[in-house]
Write an enzyme that holds these catalytic residues in place. Sequence first.
Site, PDB file in Angstrom:
ATOM      1  N   HIS A  59       0.858  -1.086  -0.265  1.00 51.49           N
ATOM      2  CA  HIS A  59      -0.163   0.052   0.053  1.00 51.49           C
ATOM      3  C   HIS A  59       0.797   1.334   0.159  1.00 51.49           C
ATOM      4  O   HIS A  59       1.689   0.881   0.178  1.00 51.49           O
ATOM      5  CB  HIS A  59      -1.135  -0.177   1.282  1.00 51.49           C
ATOM      6  N   HIS A  61       0.711   4.167   2.098  1.00 56.77           N
ATOM      7  CA  HIS A  61       1.763   5.139   3.163  1.00 56.77           C
ATOM      8  C   HIS A  61       3.053   4.780   2.970  1.00 56.77           C
ATOM      9  O   HIS A  61       4.207   3.555   2.824  1.00 56.77           O
ATOM     10  CB  HIS A  61       1.467   4.275   4.289  1.00 56.77           C
ATOM     11  N   ASP A  63       6.360   4.660   5.436  1.00 58.97           N
ATOM     12  CA  ASP A  63       6.546   3.349   5.897  1.00 58.97           C
ATOM     13  C   ASP A  63       6.271   2.109   5.468  1.00 58.97           C
ATOM     14  O   ASP A  63       7.268   0.919   5.729  1.00 58.97           O
ATOM     15  CB  ASP A  63       5.952   3.407   7.785  1.00 58.97           C
ATOM     16  N   HIS A  64       5.895   2.060   4.594  1.00 57.14           N
ATOM     17  CA  HIS A  64       5.465   0.792   3.309  1.00 57.14           C
ATOM     18  C   HIS A  64       7.130   0.877   2.202  1.00 57.14           C
ATOM     19  O   HIS A  64       6.857   0.218   1.228  1.00 57.14           O
ATOM     20  CB  HIS A  64       4.493   0.393   3.263  1.00 57.14           C
ATOM     21  N   HIS A 117      -7.734  -0.881   5.488  1.00 52.88           N
ATOM     22  CA  HIS A 117      -6.709  -0.034   6.040  1.00 52.88           C
ATOM     23  C   HIS A 117      -6.210   1.078   5.010  1.00 52.88           C
ATOM     24  O   HIS A 117      -6.531   2.566   5.822  1.00 52.88           O
ATOM     25  CB  HIS A 117      -5.544  -0.926   6.124  1.00 52.88           C
ATOM     26  N   ASP A 135      -0.533  -4.218   6.401  1.00 51.30           N
ATOM     27  CA  ASP A 135      -1.421  -3.563   7.518  1.00 51.30           C
ATOM     28  C   ASP A 135      -2.611  -3.905   7.735  1.00 51.30           C
ATOM     29  O   ASP A 135      -3.175  -3.500   8.217  1.00 51.30           O
ATOM     30  CB  ASP A 135      -1.093  -2.431   7.177  1.00 51.30           C
ATOM     31  N   HIS A 173       3.899  -4.955  10.640  1.00 51.22           N
ATOM     32  CA  HIS A 173       5.143  -4.500  12.374  1.00 51.22           C
ATOM     33  C   HIS A 173       4.354  -5.437  13.466  1.00 51.22           C
ATOM     34  O   HIS A 173       3.595  -5.936  13.022  1.00 51.22           O
ATOM     35  CB  HIS A 173       3.490  -3.170  12.695  1.00 51.22           C
TER      36      HIS A 173
END
Length: 243
Positions: A59, A61, A63-64, A117, A135, A173
């Site tokens: 996805h 975001h 942080d990915h 998400h 996520d 995570h």
Amino acid sequence: MAISHRGFTITRVPMLADNYAWLVAHGGASAFVDPADAAAAIEAVEAAGGRLDWVLLTHHHDDHIAGAVDLAARFGARIAGNAADAARLPRLDAALAPGETIDLGGAAVRMIATPGHTVGHVTYLFGDAAAACGDTLFSLGCGRMFEGTPAQFHASLQALAALDPETLMLCGHEYTLSNARFARHVDPDNAALAARAAEVERLRAAGAPTLPVRLADELAANPFLRAASAEEFARLRAAKDKF
């Protein structure tokens, strides 16, 4: 440490504060899922032999995906992601639709849609060995519902629940300890959950990771995966948001 499962070699790569990225190899080829940190990802690939064929994005975001372009450039890898969400991802070499596959050393890696998400979230299935679920699913929990609807998220979790129970879930995570507290709060009489929560407490006290996890263990203990309806899921998600 790498894990061998059903012909695939899986390496967990810690990133940022609590992220996990995943390096998955088969037949001499490898794929890296969700590189948030290019330096950490490059180090992991070099330690595994220095070959990378694919960068797979679940996805949009940061942080990915923040390290995706630099990682792909370093090793000449191709970037794959959800075609429907391409506008929010780095430039894709393989813009996939749900159900489409890429080849990883002779094995098919299939992308499936798992919105909730985010609306463009996807999961990558490495044969019947592992599912890189980003996520969407966490051990004993699930991601926050930023964009999707309860019906979408519940359907995504049910799609994961239908996989082979021995599938290793490659979650994005290390949230298991906090998830366990909420899960025990809403399902206090679940013996499988109590056992998993105790295991998680031991692992985290020792500084050890709780992932990957077998789908079978999540089916027995994860309240979000066990929710019988979208309405039940929505109640759980709202309660977790306030817990």
